[in-house]
Design a protein around this motif. Structure first.
Motif, short mmCIF file in Angstrom:
data_model
loop_
_atom_site.label_atom_id
_atom_site.label_comp_id
_atom_site.label_asym_id
_atom_site.label_seq_id
_atom_site.Cartn_x
_atom_site.Cartn_y
_atom_site.Cartn_z
N ASN A 20 0.80 -1.14 -0.12
CA ASN A 20 -0.07 -0.10 0.03
C ASN A 20 0.80 1.28 0.07
O ASN A 20 0.26 2.43 -0.02
CB ASN A 20 -0.92 0.15 1.30
CG ASN A 20 -0.31 -0.19 2.69
OD1 ASN A 20 1.06 -0.02 2.75
ND2 ASN A 20 -1.22 0.23 3.67
N GLY A 21 2.19 1.24 0.05
CA GLY A 21 3.06 2.20 -0.36
C GLY A 21 3.15 3.24 0.99
O GLY A 21 3.56 4.28 0.75
N ASP A 22 3.01 2.53 2.24
CA ASP A 22 3.38 3.16 3.19
C ASP A 22 4.54 3.22 4.10
O ASP A 22 4.99 3.65 5.15
CB ASP A 22 2.35 2.99 4.32
CG ASP A 22 2.10 1.64 4.91
OD1 ASP A 22 3.12 0.87 4.29
OD2 ASP A 22 1.71 1.31 5.94
N GLY A 23 5.27 2.43 3.27
CA GLY A 23 6.88 2.30 3.67
C GLY A 23 6.95 1.26 4.84
O GLY A 23 8.12 1.01 5.15
N LYS A 24 6.08 0.51 5.09
CA LYS A 24 6.04 -0.79 5.78
C LYS A 24 5.62 -1.94 5.36
O LYS A 24 4.38 -2.03 4.64
CB LYS A 24 5.34 -0.34 7.00
CG LYS A 24 5.52 0.87 7.88
CD LYS A 24 4.64 1.29 9.06
CE LYS A 24 5.04 2.72 9.54
NZ LYS A 24 4.95 3.75 8.74
#
Length: 487
Positions: A426-430
């Motif tokens: 989801n592209g949240d960096g996690k």
């Protein structure tokens, strides 16, 4: 399926209804940002195999499912099923092909879209039973479509070509290469510069000291391949798990490390990491020092009598991987949930990714035979943390279908954790945690996805789906989740 090598190029060109096979010049598009973003939208995608799926009436023909990432993560609705009966994919789905037993990905033709590599080690070729083949499925703006077969240059009965796969730029020329393992000694490196019409620019043989057998047993050869920049020189290095046979009567289980080179000299053997019983390896920067580290696993009984499996971490450096393990972790290690029990198979699956965004890569470890409560062989997954010193049991998390917030219930023979994947969908960096359980619902199989968060993996918003939700036939035990894309 049965293929004749003389017709492979023609088969690659027959892509009716698929994305046209025109090739963008390498200069006209930047390489894909992520090795698993097949539609170029900036989100990493998930690929799951159901290698025992029935396709067109052919039992165990196999199929793979791609779930496309988005700002809200993955879902069953944003998915597509690919088999050898899919328009544009070479060949025909046939009984016991098991399309999807192995998976890898990367932008092979440098067009800005990641491509999917599918191993079918039980493919029959030119009358040779279980000779094996590899299929590249091309990425594009609309997702995966069209394909090309990468044939074994030395096809033979029982060779199992495609038993293991890895993608990386081993030559430092900015073009990714495809490494293919089999049940034999040699690894084939299909060199970057792929086109949709003719495949790799060239193919080289990497001769190794892997043990093999005249019988072509699937227990031998390159059991697993992984790639990453271990010595920080800007080229990918190749990590091979199997049985090492450097001389007559000498057999050792573990992992061989070959260093890539930008000089054009090819992959060079660096060291052998003895691990008592070969399983597999994964690569990632656990201590955020700029060098990829190697994580290996060993089967039960290999650390001490009656144990349930173990994981070791070897740190990277400018001279390559360090040959003494930074740590060995079992379910009895400090901070690790659970108990080390015989035949848990802790470490039977591995994946590396940063679940909490702290810059240190973490490791998901599957234990498919884990007993949960009084229920046997239900399976579990443990997430071990990376740190400034490397892999640690401190702060570890464990998940099963008995964990609050995880959909479903822990049942015998689910084998939850047979496959694991850490990737940010989801592209949240996690990185999110995906888990396969091929035994779920009487071997129909299922996949779970748990979100990464600053506190680690969370069950908030967890989802799961079985084969019917993504269009895989549920006859004859498809075992969705048997394999997940790892690299």
């Amino acid at each position: 399926m049965r293929l004749r090598t003389t017709t492979l190029a023609l088969a690659a060109l027959t892509v009716a209804g698929a994305t046209p096979l025109t090739l963008a010049s390498p200069a006209s598009a930047a390489p894909a940002k992520f090795a698993d973003d097949f539609n170029g939208d900036g989100y990493r995608d998930l690929v799951t195999a159901a290698p025992m799926a029935t396709v067109g009436g052919a039992k165990y023909a196999g199929a793979v499912v791609v779930n496309y990432g988005s700002a809200s993560g993955i879902s069953a609705a944003r998915s597509a099923v690919i088999s050898q009966n899919t328009s544009g994919i070479p060949g025909t789905a046939e009984q016991e092909d098991e399309f999807g037993r192995t998976l890898a990905s990367g932008d092979l033709n440098n067009d800005g879209y990641a491509d999917l590599v599918v191993g079918t080690e039980q493919e029959d070729v030119d009358g040779d039973t279980d000779s094996g083949t590899v299929v590249v499925v091309w990425g594009g703006a609309s997702g995966l479509s069209g394909g090309l077969t990468i044939a074994d240059p030395a096809a033979a009965a029982g060779a199992g070509y495609g038993q293991s796969l890895a993608v990386g730029d081993f030559g430092g020329d900015g073009r990714v290469d495809l490494a293919v393992g089999s049940r034999g000694k040699d690894i084939r490196i299909h060199e970057g510069g792929f086109t949709k019409s003719s495949g790799a620019a060239s193919t080289q043989k990497l001769a190794t000291d892997l043990y093999t057998s005249d019988a072509g047993s699937s227990s031998y050869g390159a059991q697993n391949l992984a790639a990453g920049d271990i010595n920080g020189d800007g080229t990918a290095d190749l990590v091979i798990s199997g049985q090492y046979n450097p001389g007559p009567g000498t057999y050792d289980d573990g992992t061989l490390v070959y260093l890539g080179s930008a000089s054009g000299s090819g992959l060079t053997f660096q060291t052998f990491l003895r691990n008592e019983a070969w399983r597999l390896a994964a690569v990632g920067d656990l201590n955020a020092d700029g060098y990829a580290d190697v994580v290996t696993s060993a089967a039960p009984g290999s650390v001490r009598e009656g144990d349930g499996g173990s994981v070791k971490a070897y740190l990277g450096s400018a001279s390559g991987v360090r040959t003494s393990p930074q740590t060995t972790i079992t379910q009895d290690s400090e901070g690790v949930p659970g108990v080390d029990e015989p035949e848990d198979w802790f470490g039977d699956s591995l994946s590396v990714g940063d679940v909490n965004g702290d810059g240190y890569a973490d490791v998901a470890v599957g234990a498919l035979y884990e007993k949960v409560g009084d229920t046997a062989q239900t399976g579990s997954v443990t997430v071990l943390r990376g740190s400034a010193t490397g892999l640690t049991g401190t702060g570890s998390q464990a998940f099963s279908q008995a964990t609050e917030g995880v959909p479903g219930s822990a049942e015998a023979n689910d084998f939850f954790g047979s496959s694991v994947r850490l990737a940010d969908h989801n592209g949240d960096g996690k990185a999110d945690l995906s888990v396969g359980a091929p035994g779920e619902n009487d071997a129909n199989g299922a996949v779970w996805n748990l979100r990464g968060a600053s506190s680690g993996v969370t069950t908030t918003g967890a989802l799961s789906f079985g084969p019917s939700a993504v269009g895989v036939p549920t006859v004859d035990y498809p075992r969705l989740g048997f394999t997940l894309l790892r690299n």
